[in-house]
Write a protein that holds these residues in place. Structure first.
Motif, PDB file in Angstrom:
ATOM      1  N   ARG A 124       5.320  -8.339 -11.816  1.00  0.00           N
ATOM      2  CA  ARG A 124       6.377  -7.850 -12.711  1.00  0.00           C
ATOM      3  C   ARG A 124       6.913  -6.523 -12.162  1.00  0.00           C
ATOM      4  NH1 ARG A 124       6.483 -10.365 -17.726  1.00  0.00           N
ATOM      5  NH2 ARG A 124       4.715 -11.737 -18.117  1.00  0.00           N
ATOM      6  N   LYS A 125       8.019  -6.077 -12.704  1.00  0.00           N
ATOM      7  CA  LYS A 125       8.649  -4.833 -12.250  1.00  0.00           C
ATOM      8  C   LYS A 125       7.685  -3.657 -12.339  1.00  0.00           C
ATOM      9  CE  LYS A 125      12.037  -1.380 -13.439  1.00  0.00           C
ATOM     10  NZ  LYS A 125      11.112  -0.301 -13.110  1.00  0.00           N
ATOM     11  N   GLU A 126       6.980  -3.553 -13.453  1.00  0.00           N
ATOM     12  CA  GLU A 126       6.057  -2.430 -13.642  1.00  0.00           C
ATOM     13  C   GLU A 126       4.935  -2.457 -12.608  1.00  0.00           C
ATOM     14  OE1 GLU A 126       6.642  -4.746 -16.132  1.00  0.00           O
ATOM     15  OE2 GLU A 126       8.235  -3.615 -17.101  1.00  0.00           O
ATOM     16  N   THR A 127       4.493  -3.658 -12.250  1.00  0.00           N
ATOM     17  CA  THR A 127       3.431  -3.808 -11.252  1.00  0.00           C
ATOM     18  C   THR A 127       3.947  -3.376  -9.888  1.00  0.00           C
ATOM     19  OG1 THR A 127       2.607  -5.665 -12.550  1.00  0.00           O
ATOM     20  CG2 THR A 127       1.732  -5.417 -10.324  1.00  0.00           C
ATOM     21  N   LEU A 128       5.160  -3.809  -9.536  1.00  0.00           N
ATOM     22  CA  LEU A 128       5.756  -3.395  -8.263  1.00  0.00           C
ATOM     23  C   LEU A 128       5.965  -1.884  -8.215  1.00  0.00           C
ATOM     24  CD1 LEU A 128       8.312  -6.238  -7.532  1.00  0.00           C
ATOM     25  CD2 LEU A 128       6.274  -5.658  -6.224  1.00  0.00           C
ATOM     26  N   ASP A 129       6.307  -1.292  -9.351  1.00  0.00           N
ATOM     27  CA  ASP A 129       6.468   0.164  -9.402  1.00  0.00           C
ATOM     28  C   ASP A 129       5.141   0.873  -9.109  1.00  0.00           C
ATOM     29  OD1 ASP A 129       9.149  -0.100  -9.969  1.00  0.00           O
ATOM     30  OD2 ASP A 129       8.938   0.303 -12.122  1.00  0.00           O
ATOM     31  N   LYS A 130       4.034   0.318  -9.617  1.00  0.00           N
ATOM     32  CA  LYS A 130       2.715   0.895  -9.316  1.00  0.00           C
ATOM     33  C   LYS A 130       2.408   0.770  -7.828  1.00  0.00           C
ATOM     34  CE  LYS A 130       0.009  -1.261 -12.341  1.00  0.00           C
ATOM     35  NZ  LYS A 130      -1.150  -1.597 -13.201  1.00  0.00           N
ATOM     36  N   PHE A 131       2.730  -0.380  -7.238  1.00  0.00           N
ATOM     37  CA  PHE A 131       2.499  -0.585  -5.810  1.00  0.00           C
ATOM     38  C   PHE A 131       3.326   0.413  -5.000  1.00  0.00           C
ATOM     39  CE2 PHE A 131       1.585  -5.456  -6.298  1.00  0.00           C
ATOM     40  CZ  PHE A 131       0.411  -5.163  -6.983  1.00  0.00           C
ATOM     41  N   ALA A 132       4.595   0.586  -5.372  1.00  0.00           N
ATOM     42  CA  ALA A 132       5.485   1.502  -4.649  1.00  0.00           C
ATOM     43  C   ALA A 132       4.980   2.936  -4.739  1.00  0.00           C
ATOM     44  CB  ALA A 132       6.911   1.398  -5.204  1.00  0.00           C
ATOM     45  N   GLN A 133       4.517   3.323  -5.919  1.00  0.00           N
ATOM     46  CA  GLN A 133       4.010   4.682  -6.083  1.00  0.00           C
ATOM     47  C   GLN A 133       2.755   4.901  -5.248  1.00  0.00           C
ATOM     48  OE1 GLN A 133       3.070   5.724 -10.118  1.00  0.00           O
ATOM     49  NE2 GLN A 133       2.898   7.891  -9.645  1.00  0.00           N
ATOM     50  N   ALA A 134       1.891   3.885  -5.192  1.00  0.00           N
ATOM     51  CA  ALA A 134       0.654   4.015  -4.415  1.00  0.00           C
ATOM     52  C   ALA A 134       0.938   4.186  -2.933  1.00  0.00           C
ATOM     53  CB  ALA A 134      -0.227   2.784  -4.638  1.00  0.00           C
ATOM     54  N   CYS A 135       2.036   3.609  -2.450  1.00  0.00           N
ATOM     55  CA  CYS A 135       2.373   3.679  -1.024  1.00  0.00           C
ATOM     56  C   CYS A 135       3.327   4.816  -0.694  1.00  0.00           C
ATOM     57  CB  CYS A 135       3.008   2.373  -0.581  1.00  0.00           C
ATOM     58  SG  CYS A 135       1.882   0.997  -0.625  1.00  0.00           S
ATOM     59  N   GLY A 136       3.829   5.504  -1.698  1.00  0.00           N
ATOM     60  CA  GLY A 136       4.768   6.595  -1.448  1.00  0.00           C
ATOM     61  C   GLY A 136       6.159   6.107  -1.097  1.00  0.00           C
ATOM     62  N   ILE A 137       6.548   4.959  -1.641  1.00  0.00           N
ATOM     63  CA  ILE A 137       7.883   4.411  -1.369  1.00  0.00           C
ATOM     64  C   ILE A 137       8.908   5.154  -2.216  1.00  0.00           C
ATOM     65  CG2 ILE A 137       9.356   2.373  -1.579  1.00  0.00           C
ATOM     66  CD1 ILE A 137       6.878   0.673  -1.017  1.00  0.00           C
ATOM     67  N   VAL A 191      -7.521  -8.324 -10.643  1.00  0.00           N
ATOM     68  CA  VAL A 191      -7.610  -8.416  -9.193  1.00  0.00           C
ATOM     69  C   VAL A 191      -7.243  -7.029  -8.658  1.00  0.00           C
ATOM     70  CG1 VAL A 191      -5.218  -9.188  -8.880  1.00  0.00           C
ATOM     71  CG2 VAL A 191      -6.938  -9.798  -7.182  1.00  0.00           C
ATOM     72  N   THR A 192      -7.832  -6.648  -7.536  1.00  0.00           N
ATOM     73  CA  THR A 192      -7.593  -5.319  -6.983  1.00  0.00           C
ATOM     74  C   THR A 192      -6.796  -5.420  -5.693  1.00  0.00           C
ATOM     75  OG1 THR A 192      -9.681  -4.561  -7.913  1.00  0.00           O
ATOM     76  CG2 THR A 192      -8.716  -3.194  -6.194  1.00  0.00           C
ATOM     77  N   PHE A 193      -5.760  -4.600  -5.585  1.00  0.00           N
ATOM     78  CA  PHE A 193      -4.955  -4.483  -4.371  1.00  0.00           C
ATOM     79  C   PHE A 193      -5.244  -3.118  -3.762  1.00  0.00           C
ATOM     80  CE2 PHE A 193      -2.677  -7.559  -6.863  1.00  0.00           C
ATOM     81  CZ  PHE A 193      -2.167  -8.448  -5.937  1.00  0.00           C
ATOM     82  N   LEU A 194      -5.311  -3.069  -2.450  1.00  0.00           N
ATOM     83  CA  LEU A 194      -5.574  -1.811  -1.756  1.00  0.00           C
ATOM     84  C   LEU A 194      -4.338  -1.440  -0.945  1.00  0.00           C
ATOM     85  CD1 LEU A 194      -7.760   0.311  -1.249  1.00  0.00           C
ATOM     86  CD2 LEU A 194      -8.467  -1.012   0.736  1.00  0.00           C
ATOM     87  N   PHE A 195      -3.809  -0.255  -1.192  1.00  0.00           N
ATOM     88  CA  PHE A 195      -2.623   0.230  -0.493  1.00  0.00           C
ATOM     89  C   PHE A 195      -2.959   1.544   0.193  1.00  0.00           C
ATOM     90  CE2 PHE A 195      -0.923  -2.339  -3.935  1.00  0.00           C
ATOM     91  CZ  PHE A 195      -0.051  -3.156  -3.249  1.00  0.00           C
ATOM     92  N   SER A 196      -2.196   1.853   1.232  1.00  0.00           N
ATOM     93  CA  SER A 196      -2.405   3.131   1.907  1.00  0.00           C
ATOM     94  C   SER A 196      -1.102   3.912   1.942  1.00  0.00           C
ATOM     95  CB  SER A 196      -2.920   2.915   3.329  1.00  0.00           C
ATOM     96  OG  SER A 196      -1.959   2.244   4.097  1.00  0.00           O
ATOM     97  N   ARG A 197      -1.253   5.195   1.963  1.00  0.00           N
ATOM     98  CA  ARG A 197      -0.111   6.095   2.032  1.00  0.00           C
ATOM     99  C   ARG A 197      -0.363   7.035   3.191  1.00  0.00           C
ATOM    100  NH1 ARG A 197       2.100   9.906  -2.738  1.00  0.00           N
ATOM    101  NH2 ARG A 197       1.998   7.914  -3.774  1.00  0.00           N
ATOM    102  N   ILE A 198       0.678   7.316   3.931  1.00  0.00           N
ATOM    103  CA  ILE A 198       0.553   8.246   5.051  1.00  0.00           C
ATOM    104  C   ILE A 198       0.777   9.658   4.527  1.00  0.00           C
ATOM    105  CG2 ILE A 198       1.619   9.000   7.202  1.00  0.00           C
ATOM    106  CD1 ILE A 198       2.189   6.027   7.756  1.00  0.00           C
ATOM    107  N   ILE A 199      -0.155  10.520   4.832  1.00  0.00           N
ATOM    108  CA  ILE A 199      -0.019  11.926   4.463  1.00  0.00           C
ATOM    109  C   ILE A 199       0.294  12.683   5.747  1.00  0.00           C
ATOM    110  CG2 ILE A 199      -1.201  13.946   3.555  1.00  0.00           C
ATOM    111  CD1 ILE A 199      -2.827  12.042   1.825  1.00  0.00           C
TER     112      ILE A 199
END
Length: 182
Positions: A22-35, A157-165
């Motif tokens: 859903r949109k809210e889920t994609l927003d969480k994914f985007a925030q986790a990756c720094g998009i 279910v757990t998704f793992l995302f990475s963000r570049i610092i």
């Protein structure tokens, strides 16, 4: 820096066994990756009398401090197509605890058309942004067998995302970041 995002089954649309976030889920994914999103690529145009086309472009910071741009993605929201879907599906109603479906009346379809026209531009923008997020993440649109079909809505279910610092103390990276700002 990795970040784990735990999602429930009810945070996905079940489309014939493929689970679409859903949109809210994609927003969480985007925030986790720094998009973030390119504001110059976010547009909406109207095609004909009842079709809106939104476009968006995601971007993420690379290890050198430069923004990596995703593709410009479009999403079309056509009110007439949505109305045809409503006609085919019929209107669902609950009577004494039982579910029934009946055809829409002409007056109900006219009211639905007005509602769809009100939200068309927003839905086109949201759809384009969701596509841009999926494109920059490199995700599939729908994930088959993510959940068992008999699983409850609270199954996770757990998704793992990475963000570049970015290491701004590195002189080369700092200069490149300053060049990008200027």
């Amino acid at each position: 820096m990795p970040e784990a995002i735990v999602c429930r089954k009810d945070e996905f649309h079940d489309i014939s066994g493929a689970y679409m976030p859903r949109k809210e889920t994609l927003d969480k994914f985007a925030q986790a990756c720094g998009i973030s999103y390119n504001p110059t690529a976010e547009t909406t145009r109207k095609e004909g009398s009842s079709c809106y086309v939104g476009s968006a472009q995601g971007m993420v910071m690379g290890p050198d401090g430069k923004q990596i741009m995703g593709p410009i993605c479009e999403y079309e929201f056509d009110v007439e197509v949505r109305l045809e879907e409503l006609k085919l599906k019929g209107k669902t109603a609950w009577n004494n605890g039982s579910k029934s479906t009946r055809p829409y009346t002409d007056q109900e379809l006219a009211a639905e058309r007005i509602q769809l026209m009100k939200v068309g531009r927003m839905r086109a923008n949201t759809g384009a942004r969701n596509r841009a997020t999926i494109a920059i993440l490199g995700m599939q649109t729908g994930l088959k067998n993510l959940f068992d079909k008999n699983a409850s809505d609270h199954t996770t279910v757990t998704f793992l995302f990475s963000r570049i610092i970015v290491n701004a103390k590195n002189e080369m990276v700092l200069n490149r970041m300053l060049d990008n700002i200027a």
